[in-house]
Design a protein around this motif. Structure first.
Motif, PDB file in Angstrom:
ATOM      1  N   GLN A  12       1.026  -1.417  -0.044  1.00 55.75           N
ATOM      2  CA  GLN A  12       0.095   0.086  -0.122  1.00 55.75           C
ATOM      3  C   GLN A  12       0.838   1.207  -0.060  1.00 55.75           C
ATOM      4  OE1 GLN A  12      -2.879  -0.034   3.219  1.00 55.75           O
ATOM      5  NE2 GLN A  12      -3.551  -2.125   2.778  1.00 55.75           N
ATOM      6  N   LEU A  13       1.923   1.271   0.691  1.00 57.64           N
ATOM      7  CA  LEU A  13       2.925   2.222   0.643  1.00 57.64           C
ATOM      8  C   LEU A  13       3.601   2.879  -0.495  1.00 57.64           C
ATOM      9  CD1 LEU A  13       3.755   4.294   2.850  1.00 57.64           C
ATOM     10  CD2 LEU A  13       5.854   2.817   3.341  1.00 57.64           C
ATOM     11  N   LEU A  14       3.974   1.591  -1.279  1.00 56.62           N
ATOM     12  CA  LEU A  14       4.655   1.688  -2.652  1.00 56.62           C
ATOM     13  C   LEU A  14       3.694   2.218  -3.685  1.00 56.62           C
ATOM     14  CD1 LEU A  14       6.873  -1.565  -2.577  1.00 56.62           C
ATOM     15  CD2 LEU A  14       7.723   0.882  -2.455  1.00 56.62           C
ATOM     16  N   SER A  15       2.327   1.867  -3.364  1.00 59.59           N
ATOM     17  CA  SER A  15       1.441   2.281  -4.266  1.00 59.59           C
ATOM     18  C   SER A  15       1.258   3.606  -4.465  1.00 59.59           C
ATOM     19  CB  SER A  15       0.042   1.541  -4.083  1.00 59.59           C
ATOM     20  OG  SER A  15      -0.502   1.993  -2.963  1.00 59.59           O
ATOM     21  N   ASN A  22       6.085  -6.714  -8.438  1.00 58.66           N
ATOM     22  CA  ASN A  22       6.120  -7.562  -9.586  1.00 58.66           C
ATOM     23  C   ASN A  22       5.034  -6.989 -10.845  1.00 58.66           C
ATOM     24  OD1 ASN A  22       7.761  -9.420  -8.073  1.00 58.66           O
ATOM     25  ND2 ASN A  22       5.955 -10.253  -7.049  1.00 58.66           N
ATOM     26  N   GLY A  23       5.156  -5.646 -11.048  1.00 58.40           N
ATOM     27  CA  GLY A  23       4.402  -5.231 -12.098  1.00 58.40           C
ATOM     28  C   GLY A  23       4.851  -5.028 -13.367  1.00 58.40           C
ATOM     29  N   MET A  29       8.913  -2.914  -8.609  1.00 61.53           N
ATOM     30  CA  MET A  29      10.075  -3.882  -7.865  1.00 61.53           C
ATOM     31  C   MET A  29       9.642  -5.473  -8.228  1.00 61.53           C
ATOM     32  SD  MET A  29      10.047  -1.988  -4.239  1.00 61.53           S
ATOM     33  CE  MET A  29      11.225  -0.794  -3.694  1.00 61.53           C
ATOM     34  N   SER A  30      10.611  -5.996  -8.413  1.00 61.06           N
ATOM     35  CA  SER A  30      10.524  -7.700  -8.302  1.00 61.06           C
ATOM     36  C   SER A  30      10.894  -8.185  -7.154  1.00 61.06           C
ATOM     37  CB  SER A  30      11.125  -8.166  -9.880  1.00 61.06           C
ATOM     38  OG  SER A  30      10.607  -7.684 -10.825  1.00 61.06           O
ATOM     39  N   ASP A  58      14.632  -6.718  -7.015  1.00 61.63           N
ATOM     40  CA  ASP A  58      15.543  -5.919  -8.177  1.00 61.63           C
ATOM     41  C   ASP A  58      14.422  -5.029  -8.789  1.00 61.63           C
ATOM     42  OD1 ASP A  58      14.512  -7.369  -9.913  1.00 61.63           O
ATOM     43  OD2 ASP A  58      16.171  -8.709  -9.989  1.00 61.63           O
ATOM     44  N   CYS A  59      14.892  -4.088  -9.627  1.00 63.48           N
ATOM     45  CA  CYS A  59      14.040  -3.490 -10.413  1.00 63.48           C
ATOM     46  C   CYS A  59      14.755  -2.993 -11.873  1.00 63.48           C
ATOM     47  CB  CYS A  59      13.849  -2.083  -9.660  1.00 63.48           C
ATOM     48  SG  CYS A  59      12.909  -0.835 -10.638  1.00 63.48           S
TER      49      CYS A  59
END
Length: 373
Positions: A12-15, A22-23, A29-30, A58-59
């Motif tokens: 929720q924070l990252l959103s 994994n988007g 972020m993966s 990773d990213c």
């Protein structure tokens, strides 16, 4: 707490920053291990950086991911970072940049091997923000920055200048060759001093391993490029007292440093642990407090966005050189360095960090200063 709580909270924070776990976007972020969520929840900046170093996540476009995290101030949502709190307490109690502690950053960062910096930096090994205004290559951008500083200082043949934190001698050599001045360069890094002495051989340049607090003599000009970040708030007054003492009445002092938008007494905990121990980014207020009554501000120039491009170029060169470097450094170091350069670039892109070039003169000097760009 249940593992699902940590995962739900962090997702929720990252959103809030438009980052999906994994988007499909390059800044998403993966996550390779669910331990990521609790580590970041409990450890904040340290947890985020260390899990990247360990390959837990990773990213594809790490710099853009970190830009989104920084620009939306996600760190403010994690208030219970114990390690950050302990770092603040330590900074309050101790002088983390005392003479005895001052070489910590040299051992941790600057003495880890000239081969790394030779591969990553430009041909002059300038380890500070370049000036890309009319430049298309790193070498040209760093040369433009050095020339900009010399012009801001109004350097004249035969003048003396001290370079506080001279690095590998790039500015000292440039100023001695192009402006025919005598340079004293000081550094606390033995490795830098050896390289700088070699680079400046045959020129009117002296390189010393010396703490700025022990400087003596009188100079026409003083410059400090990317060193003030290691001075610490408890020493700002002593630093400025030293500069005022060694600068001639009609001299000029140029301070080139990273600057923050808020006053702080510590740096990011991950940066403090792995990159620049005991470092600290000053604010306008802190610089003003340290210079009141000592100097007149003649010019203040923010070139912070140029550091984003500089750091991304360093990152590209580091990655390109990795096949030649990997026998000396391990995969954890590679991940750490990619994370450091990417996060740093993102901080300037988000304008949470700036780069200031400030020109000072002595009170009652006879200088009629004209700004240079």
């Amino acid at each position: 707490m249940a593992k699902s709580f940590y995962a739900d909270f962090i997702k929720q924070l990252l959103s809030k920053a438009g980052i999906e776990i994994n988007g499909s976007q390059p800044w998403d972020m993966s996550i390779h291990n669910d331990a990521f969520y609790e580590r970041v929840f409990r450890e904040g900046s340290i947890g985020l950086g260390e899990t990247y170093m360990e390959g837990i996540w990773d990213c594809e476009q790490l710099d853009e991911c970190m830009y989104r995290i920084i620009s939306t101030n996600l760190a403010d949502y994690i208030k219970w970072d114990l390690k950050k709190a302990l770092l603040l307490i330590k900074a309050r109690i101790f002088n983390l940049q005392s003479v005895s502690r001052s070489k910590d950053v040299a051992h941790k960062h600057y003495d880890i091997g000239n081969v790394l910096y030779e591969a990553m930096l430009d041909s002059r090994m300038i380890y500070s923000c370049a000036y890309w205004e009319n430049a298309s290559t790193l070498d040209k951008a760093q040369e433009a920055k050095l020339d900009l500083i010399c012009r801001k200082l109004k350097l004249q043949p035969g003048e003396s200048i001290v370079d506080i934190g001279c690095g590998w001698g790039g500015f000292a050599r440039f100023a001695a060759e192009k402006y025919q001045v005598k340079v004293l360069g000081i550094t606390i890094s033995e490795e830098q001093a050896k390289k700088a002495t070699s680079i400046c051989a045959g020129l009117p340049v002296e390189i010393r391993v010396q703490d700025y607090r022990t400087l003596e003599g009188e100079f026409d000009k003083v410059v400090s490029i990317g060193m003030f970040e290691h001075v610490g708030y408890k020493n700002y007054q002593d630093y400025m007292d030293t500069v005022q003492r060694i600068l001639k009445k009609d001299g000029l002092f140029l301070l080139h440093c990273i600057g923050g938008n808020r006053s702080a007494i510590t740096s990011d905990p991950w940066i403090d642990k792995y990159i620049f121990p005991n470092g600290m980014i000053p604010s306008i207020f802190q610089i003003d407090q340290a210079t009141q009554g000592k100097f007149i501000v003649e010019d203040w120039h923010n070139i912070g966005l140029h550091y984003d491009r500089t750091l991304m170029e360093w990152l590209r060169r580091f990655k390109d050189a990795w096949p030649q470097l990997k026998d000396k450094y391990d995969q954890r170091f590679y991940n750490m360095w990619v994370y450091y350069l990417s996060c740093s670039a993102a901080s300037f892109r988000a304008k949470s960090n700036n780069v200031w070039q400030i020109v000072f003169s002595q009170p009652n000097s006879r200088i009629a200063y004209q700004s240079v760009r």
